[in-house]
Design an enzyme around this catalytic site. Structure first.
Site, PDB file in Angstrom:
ATOM      1  N   ARG A  19       0.830  -1.218   0.000  1.00 55.45           N
ATOM      2  CA  ARG A  19       0.000   0.000   0.000  1.00 55.45           C
ATOM      3  C   ARG A  19       0.860   1.261   0.000  1.00 55.45           C
ATOM      4  O   ARG A  19       0.453   2.282  -0.548  1.00 55.45           O
ATOM      5  CB  ARG A  19      -0.955  -0.041   1.204  1.00 55.45           C
ATOM      6  CG  ARG A  19      -2.119  -1.054   0.986  1.00 55.45           C
ATOM      7  CD  ARG A  19      -2.762  -1.434   2.305  1.00 55.45           C
ATOM      8  NE  ARG A  19      -3.961  -2.264   2.190  1.00 55.45           N
ATOM      9  CZ  ARG A  19      -3.982  -3.598   2.007  1.00 55.45           C
ATOM     10  NH1 ARG A  19      -2.836  -4.271   1.874  1.00 55.45           N
ATOM     11  NH2 ARG A  19      -5.119  -4.268   1.936  1.00 55.45           N
ATOM     12  N   SER A  37     -13.111  -9.700   3.101  1.00 54.87           N
ATOM     13  CA  SER A  37     -11.836  -9.588   2.380  1.00 54.87           C
ATOM     14  C   SER A  37     -11.344  -8.154   2.351  1.00 54.87           C
ATOM     15  O   SER A  37     -12.010  -7.258   1.815  1.00 54.87           O
ATOM     16  CB  SER A  37     -11.997 -10.097   0.935  1.00 54.87           C
ATOM     17  OG  SER A  37     -10.934  -9.622   0.145  1.00 54.87           O
ATOM     18  N   ASP A  51      -4.111 -15.551   7.607  1.00 60.63           N
ATOM     19  CA  ASP A  51      -2.860 -16.041   7.017  1.00 60.63           C
ATOM     20  C   ASP A  51      -2.022 -16.861   8.007  1.00 60.63           C
ATOM     21  O   ASP A  51      -1.046 -17.511   7.612  1.00 60.63           O
ATOM     22  CB  ASP A  51      -2.026 -14.866   6.482  1.00 60.63           C
ATOM     23  CG  ASP A  51      -2.752 -14.133   5.359  1.00 60.63           C
ATOM     24  OD1 ASP A  51      -3.616 -14.759   4.716  1.00 60.63           O
ATOM     25  OD2 ASP A  51      -2.459 -12.945   5.145  1.00 60.63           O
ATOM     26  N   ARG A  69       3.496 -19.647   2.886  1.00 58.22           N
ATOM     27  CA  ARG A  69       3.076 -19.920   4.274  1.00 58.22           C
ATOM     28  C   ARG A  69       3.108 -21.422   4.581  1.00 58.22           C
ATOM     29  O   ARG A  69       3.371 -21.814   5.711  1.00 58.22           O
ATOM     30  CB  ARG A  69       1.709 -19.308   4.561  1.00 58.22           C
ATOM     31  CG  ARG A  69       1.673 -17.815   4.253  1.00 58.22           C
ATOM     32  CD  ARG A  69       0.879 -16.978   5.197  1.00 58.22           C
ATOM     33  NE  ARG A  69       0.881 -15.601   4.715  1.00 58.22           N
ATOM     34  CZ  ARG A  69       1.763 -14.662   5.068  1.00 58.22           C
ATOM     35  NH1 ARG A  69       2.706 -14.919   5.946  1.00 58.22           N
ATOM     36  NH2 ARG A  69       1.712 -13.444   4.563  1.00 58.22           N
TER      37      ARG A  69
HETATM   38  O1  SPQ Z   1      -1.499 -10.973  -1.484  1.00 59.61           O
HETATM   39  P1  SPQ Z   1      -1.930 -12.381  -1.290  1.00 59.61           P
HETATM   40  O2  SPQ Z   1      -1.275 -13.273  -2.295  1.00 59.61           O
HETATM   41  O3  SPQ Z   1      -3.426 -12.539  -1.314  1.00 59.61           O
HETATM   42  O4  SPQ Z   1      -1.386 -12.825   0.157  1.00 59.61           O
HETATM   43  C1  SPQ Z   1      -1.996 -13.371   1.349  1.00 59.61           C
HETATM   44  C2  SPQ Z   1      -0.806 -14.043   2.151  1.00 59.61           C
HETATM   45  O5  SPQ Z   1      -0.924 -15.157   2.668  1.00 59.61           O
HETATM   46  O6  SPQ Z   1       0.218 -13.369   2.255  1.00 59.61           O
HETATM   47  C3  SPQ Z   1      -3.132 -14.351   1.102  1.00 59.61           C
HETATM   48  F1  SPQ Z   1      -2.839 -15.363   0.407  1.00 59.61           F
HETATM   49  O7  SPQ Z   1      -2.440 -12.303   2.222  1.00 59.61           O
HETATM   50  C4  SPQ Z   1      -3.603 -11.491   2.005  1.00 59.61           C
HETATM   51  C5  SPQ Z   1      -4.623 -11.776   3.103  1.00 59.61           C
HETATM   52  O8  SPQ Z   1      -5.007 -13.123   3.150  1.00 59.61           O
HETATM   53  C6  SPQ Z   1      -3.169 -10.047   2.060  1.00 59.61           C
HETATM   54  C7  SPQ Z   1      -4.296  -9.095   2.281  1.00 59.61           C
HETATM   55  C8  SPQ Z   1      -4.071  -7.645   2.068  1.00 59.61           C
HETATM   56  O9  SPQ Z   1      -2.924  -7.182   2.059  1.00 59.61           O
HETATM   57  O10 SPQ Z   1      -5.088  -6.922   1.933  1.00 59.61           O
HETATM   58  C9  SPQ Z   1      -5.540  -9.507   2.723  1.00 59.61           C
HETATM   59  C10 SPQ Z   1      -5.891 -10.929   2.924  1.00 59.61           C
HETATM   60  O11 SPQ Z   1      -6.596 -11.404   1.800  1.00 59.61           O
HETATM   61  P2  SPQ Z   1      -8.184 -11.226   1.639  1.00 59.61           P
HETATM   62  O12 SPQ Z   1      -8.527 -12.025   0.398  1.00 59.61           O
HETATM   63  O13 SPQ Z   1      -8.776 -11.806   2.876  1.00 59.61           O
HETATM   64  O14 SPQ Z   1      -8.495  -9.819   1.471  1.00 59.61           O
END
Ligand code: SPQ
Length: 429
Positions: free
Chosen positions: A28, A168, A316, A389
């Site tokens: 971000r 999410s 996560d 992870r």
């Molecule tokens: O970025 P990415 O690949 O989706 O990474 C993950 C992780 O495990 O590092 C999920 F696989 O983190 C996401 C997290 O699960 C990062 C995130 C964010 O920075 O907003 C939010 C979460 O995902 P979501 O789908 O719940 O919004």
């Protein structure tokens, strides 16, 4: 892909680790710096593969970004000055880059195409493209906008009132970033509170945003101004060492620089509920997010139940929490975590399959898993499924196994924690 053999022989862990920058906040910081007018400086930036994908995408949009280790400087004259990329924007393994960039690019005045790696190409994007289309976005992707590659033709957007069907932060953030560049006031209602780094950073860059309970309102057309961002350490990375310190023999680990944003601290609640010996000290700091030091010691753990609104606060961390539960007395139930099926891999299947190979008593459910402990674990040949992870969970498991654990693709860990093995080796005594 390198196979890594982990032969630790049940060591004690002692020492201190400075936890590297938060992945969500690092992404971000680049995005906001590129949208804002003026100079943005970032301290504690996480130089991981995912965050470098974000930098690479903005570089192709003509944004001036200088990286010097953990320090980054972004000079931008705002979104209207970005150039149309002559290459496809490659988002690598990063769901955050892909989904948030869709929100940003939808309201720009340029056309672009986004593509990610094999894992990203299977992850659902309709959760983002659908509300963006309701705002007037012009997006075309496979299966009616469900999968990348996705082509974006930037256009004028209008505000929406959107009730999120899924918890999410990425969906919420994509809509808020699109809302910044749209006409009218956008309102997003969350199903459950998810990480609020986007809301916090909007305020930090000078936007006015209202957050009441789970309702977020943002007026379109606001300009952001460049800012100084201090990135806190990533509690999702700290989680591996919190579990390591709790389950390894005769151990005490001090983890400094840990981000303690309460939308992310579910792992602390779980450790306390399981009886872990954990102390928390908040630190005065220059960040717009809270930071602290966590000290964890070898603990007598008991099983617990994890579900409901706790899930988005530790989504996560579930792979490594499942490992923790194998060493706790009694039953641990993880429920309402169906989102795990659409991460870098299906994390319910991956965790259950791999921990079973080590002798854990763990069973999958429709929306989570049930673990009975404590179980002595033995060595085995584990797969990471290309998921950072799962790879780190396997490495932490190897601290308590009789026998060697191998992992098939240690490189994937660089997605979020490039120095993971260096930090682990430093605390093994
Ligand atoms: O970025 P990415 O690949 O989706 O990474 C993950 C992780 O495990 O590092 C999920 F696989 O983190 C996401 C997290 O699960 C990062 C995130 C964010 O920075 O907003 C939010 C979460 O995902 P979501 O789908 O719940 O919004």
């Amino acid at each position: 892909m390198t196979v890594k053999l982990l032969n630790f022989g049940k060591p004690s862990l002692q020492g201190s680790i400075k936890i590297p920058g938060d992945k969500s906040v690092s992404h971000r910081s680049i995005m906001f710096g590129a949208i804002a007018e003026g100079t943005t400086t970032v301290e504690g930036f996480l130089q991981s593969d995912d965050c470098l994908s974000t930098i690479d995408c903005f570089g192709k949009l003509g944004v001036d970004i200088k990286v010097d280790g953990e320090h980054v400087q972004i000079d931008s004259k705002g979104i209207s000055t970005w150039k149309e990329p002559d290459e496809i924007l490659y988002t690598g393994n990063s769901g955050t880059t892909t989904r948030l960039m869709l929100g940003i690019l939808a309201g720009s005045s340029i056309s672009s195409v986004l593509i990610g790696d094999e894992s990203i190409q299977k992850r659902p994007m309709k959760r983002v493209t659908e509300p963006l289309k309701q705002m007037g976005a012009k997006l075309i992707g496979r299966a009616n906008g469900q999968y990348t590659p996705i082509a974006v033709e930037g256009t004028t957007l209008k505000a929406i009132h959107y009730k999120m069907p899924v918890a999410s932060a990425q969906v919420k953030s994509a809509i808020l970033l699109a809302a910044l560049n749209s006409q009218g006031e956008t309102v997003v209602e969350e199903l459950e509170t998810t990480r609020d780094h986007t809301e916090k950073m909007l305020k930090h860059f000078g936007a006015e945003i209202s957050v009441k309970d789970n309702v977020i309102s943002l007026q379109g057309g606001q300009k952001l101004t460049g800012a100084h961002v201090v990135v806190p350490g990533d509690i999702s990375s700290a989680a591996f060492f919190l579990v390591a310190g709790a389950i390894a023999l005769d151990s005490k680990l001090v983890l400094t620089n840990v981000g303690l944003n309460e939308t992310r601290t579910g792992i602390i609640d779980v450790l306390k509920a399981m009886g872990a010996t954990l102390t928390i000290e908040t630190q005065n700091n220059a960040s717009h997010e809270p930071i602290g030091t966590l000290t964890i010691e070898t603990s007598n753990l008991v099983g617990t139940e994890i579900g409901g609104d706790l899930i988005p606060r530790l989504i996560d961390e579930i792979p490594v929490i499942a490992l923790l539960a194998t060493q706790a007395k009694g039953k641990t139930i993880i429920k309402n975590a169906e989102e795990l099926k659409v991460k870098e891999t299906n994390r319910i299947d991956a965790v259950v399959n791999e921990l079973r190979k080590l002798g854990a008593n763990i069973n999958p459910t429709e929306d989570g898993m049930v673990i009975e402990g404590p179980t002595p674990l033995h060595g085995g040949e584990l797969s990471t499924y290309g998921d950072h992870r799962i790879g780190m969970m396997a490495a932490i498991a190897a601290l308590v196994t009789d026998g060697i654990v191998s992992i098939d693709n240690q490189e994937c860990i660089a997605v979020s924690y490039p120095n993971f093995f260096e930090h682990l080796e430093n605390v093994i005594k």
